[in-house]
Design a protein around this motif. Structure first.
Motif, PDB file in Angstrom:
ATOM      1  N   ARG A 148       0.832  -1.216   0.000  1.00 14.41           N
ATOM      2  CA  ARG A 148       0.000   0.000   0.000  1.00 14.41           C
ATOM      3  C   ARG A 148       0.853   1.247   0.000  1.00 14.41           C
ATOM      4  O   ARG A 148       0.454   2.281  -0.514  1.00 14.41           O
ATOM      5  CB  ARG A 148      -0.982  -0.043   1.173  1.00 14.41           C
ATOM      6  CG  ARG A 148      -2.022  -1.115   0.900  1.00 14.41           C
ATOM      7  CD  ARG A 148      -3.070  -1.219   1.976  1.00 14.41           C
ATOM      8  NE  ARG A 148      -3.869  -2.424   1.735  1.00 14.41           N
ATOM      9  CZ  ARG A 148      -4.678  -2.966   2.622  1.00 14.41           C
ATOM     10  NH1 ARG A 148      -4.822  -2.413   3.806  1.00 14.41           N
ATOM     11  NH2 ARG A 148      -5.359  -4.046   2.314  1.00 14.41           N
ATOM     12  N   GLN A 196     -12.812  -8.000   1.439  1.00 11.60           N
ATOM     13  CA  GLN A 196     -11.830  -9.097   1.421  1.00 11.60           C
ATOM     14  C   GLN A 196     -12.178 -10.104   2.525  1.00 11.60           C
ATOM     15  O   GLN A 196     -12.897  -9.794   3.464  1.00 11.60           O
ATOM     16  CB  GLN A 196     -10.420  -8.525   1.634  1.00 11.60           C
ATOM     17  CG  GLN A 196     -10.042  -7.556   0.507  1.00 11.60           C
ATOM     18  CD  GLN A 196      -8.667  -6.942   0.676  1.00 11.60           C
ATOM     19  OE1 GLN A 196      -8.064  -7.018   1.737  1.00 11.60           O
ATOM     20  NE2 GLN A 196      -8.179  -6.309  -0.380  1.00 11.60           N
ATOM     21  N   TYR A 241       7.711 -11.094  -5.630  1.00  8.52           N
ATOM     22  CA  TYR A 241       8.666 -10.002  -5.823  1.00  8.52           C
ATOM     23  C   TYR A 241      10.097 -10.536  -5.890  1.00  8.52           C
ATOM     24  O   TYR A 241      11.023  -9.804  -6.220  1.00  8.52           O
ATOM     25  CB  TYR A 241       8.526  -8.971  -4.697  1.00  8.52           C
ATOM     26  CG  TYR A 241       7.131  -8.383  -4.649  1.00  8.52           C
ATOM     27  CD1 TYR A 241       6.762  -7.352  -5.509  1.00  8.52           C
ATOM     28  CD2 TYR A 241       6.156  -8.898  -3.796  1.00  8.52           C
ATOM     29  CE1 TYR A 241       5.471  -6.843  -5.506  1.00  8.52           C
ATOM     30  CE2 TYR A 241       4.871  -8.399  -3.777  1.00  8.52           C
ATOM     31  CZ  TYR A 241       4.526  -7.371  -4.634  1.00  8.52           C
ATOM     32  OH  TYR A 241       3.250  -6.882  -4.631  1.00  8.52           O
TER      33      TYR A 241
HETATM   34  C1  PBG Z   1      -5.253  -4.210  -5.048  1.00 11.19           C
HETATM   35  C2  PBG Z   1      -4.211  -5.152  -4.621  1.00 11.19           C
HETATM   36  C3  PBG Z   1      -3.533  -5.244  -3.394  1.00 11.19           C
HETATM   37  C4  PBG Z   1      -2.548  -6.216  -3.553  1.00 11.19           C
HETATM   38  C5  PBG Z   1      -2.683  -6.713  -4.845  1.00 11.19           C
HETATM   39  N1  PBG Z   1      -3.720  -6.051  -5.477  1.00 11.19           N
HETATM   40  C6  PBG Z   1      -3.662  -4.449  -2.161  1.00 11.19           C
HETATM   41  C7  PBG Z   1      -4.843  -4.542  -1.312  1.00 11.19           C
HETATM   42  O1  PBG Z   1      -5.771  -5.314  -1.527  1.00 11.19           O
HETATM   43  O2  PBG Z   1      -4.873  -3.752  -0.364  1.00 11.19           O
HETATM   44  C8  PBG Z   1      -1.538  -6.618  -2.527  1.00 11.19           C
HETATM   45  C9  PBG Z   1      -0.242  -7.141  -3.067  1.00 11.19           C
HETATM   46  C10 PBG Z   1       0.862  -7.245  -2.091  1.00 11.19           C
HETATM   47  O3  PBG Z   1       0.737  -6.963  -0.873  1.00 11.19           O
HETATM   48  O4  PBG Z   1       1.939  -7.602  -2.547  1.00 11.19           O
HETATM   49  N2  PBG Z   1      -6.482  -4.332  -4.435  1.00 11.19           N
END
Ligand code: PBG
Length: 323
Positions: A206, A222, A314
């Motif tokens: 984020r 979520q 990553y």
């Molecule tokens: C977008 C999204 C997120 C991630 C992937 N797509 C962030 C979230 O849901 O807050 C997280 C990826 C990561 O932490 O590597 N919604």
């Protein structure tokens, strides 16, 4: 004849050649997808402090990175866009000249064979940082679907190979499938973030994507981390709506969920080893507290052993050297 001393489990562990012969899980660079962050402008390469070794690139530099990534044997990347302008309806997410749409074109031009997956979500594009349209303080599911479908379609129009909705709205896979099919993109697969948990492991992302919600959290869309049966229902639903690949996210703390999904559905399964998983290992490695290479290979192998076919990580570029 059963048991010791006739049976000695150590017999098959005596040399690396023997161990390799009976090895049950093998991990290959061809299983990996590398996530990348893209910003507007040109000649930009910005460090992400919460994820040492990862950067936000402008499209021009990203296209060069993509060529190197392809050369290292990594088959696919997944793109996250960080627009300059954010608003209530995430206009830049589906703008034909948006940050992602331009990046896709630049990458496909530089390296046509590298698969470009796009994350389909609105959180990086909304002023409030939520993954959909907010009405009376709540993310409105059905109003959001239309924007997600527009976003996925604009990615396909720009040349994306796979679209990957990560918003966790109900019905998004169906809405996206209809939009793609209705516009001649019947052959573009959907990789659905089917079981995506409301996880603290997304913290570093984020910061990278400037997508932290400005009020509240994402727990109303979520999944609740303690639930695994519900994960199977989410996956079942996304498959019924037309998902081609399903995903569990995060990966390492949710290996049980990966295993359950693998045992229940005969669909390609992806696992997303998220920013927090990366940041934890990086931080400890930088302190000299663990052997980074060994830890990463062990983690990726564990995710595969749990049942994932594809791993989004990553560490993909480093792993391409190490595997
Ligand atoms: C977008 C999204 C997120 C991630 C992937 N797509 C962030 C979230 O849901 O807050 C997280 C990826 C990561 O932490 O590597 N919604």
């Amino acid at each position: 004849m059963s048991g010791f001393p006739q049976l000695r489990m150590r017999r098959l562990r005596r040399s690396e050649t023997l161990r390799a012969l009976i090895r049950e899980t093998k991990i290959d660079v061809g299983d990996l997808i590398y996530p990348l962050f893209v910003v507007e402008g040109s000649k930009a390469k910005q460090k992400i402090s919460s994820m040492p070794g990862q950067y936000r690139f402008s499209s021009d530099l990203l296209a060069k990175e993509a060529e190197e990534i392809a050369r290292s044997g990594i088959p696919a990347i997944i793109l996250f866009g960080i627009p300059q302008k954010k608003d209530e309806v995430a206009s830049q997410a589906y703008h034909p000249k948006g940050v992602i749409q331009q990046a896709i074109k630049a990458i496909k031009k530089a390296t046509p064979h590298l698969l470009v997956v796009t994350d389909v979500c609105l959180c990086e594009y909304t002023s409030h940082g939520h993954c959909g349209v907010v009405v009376d303080g709540d993310v409105d599911n059905d109003k959001t679907l239309e924007l997600l479908a527009k976003t996925a379609l604009s990615h396909a129009e720009a040349g994306a190979d796979i679209v990957a909705p990560s918003d966790m709205m109900d019905g998004r896979v169906k809405a996206i499938r209809q939009a793609l099919d209705g516009n001649g993109f019947q052959n573009i697969p959907i990789m659905a973030y089917a079981a995506k948990y409301a996880s603290a492991f997304y913290g570093p992302f984020r910061e990278a994507a400037e997508s932290a919600p400005q009020f509240g959290d994402r727990r109303s869309y979520q999944m609740d981390p303690p639930n695994w049966r519900e994960a199977l229902r989410e996956v079942e639903q996304d498959i019924a709506e037309g998902a081609d690949i399903v995903m569990v996210k995060p990966a390492l703390p949710y290996l049980d969920v990966i295993r359950k999904v693998r045992d229940t559905f005969n669909y390609p399964l992806a696992a997303y080893s998220v920013s927090g998983e990366y940041a934890m290992v990086k931080a400890a490695a930088q302190q000299g507290w663990l052997d980074e290479k060994k830890i990463v290979v062990e983690m990726l192998t564990a995710i595969k052993r749990a049942g994932a076919d594809i791993i989004i990580t990553y560490y993909a570029r480093e792993a391409a050297q190490w595997l």
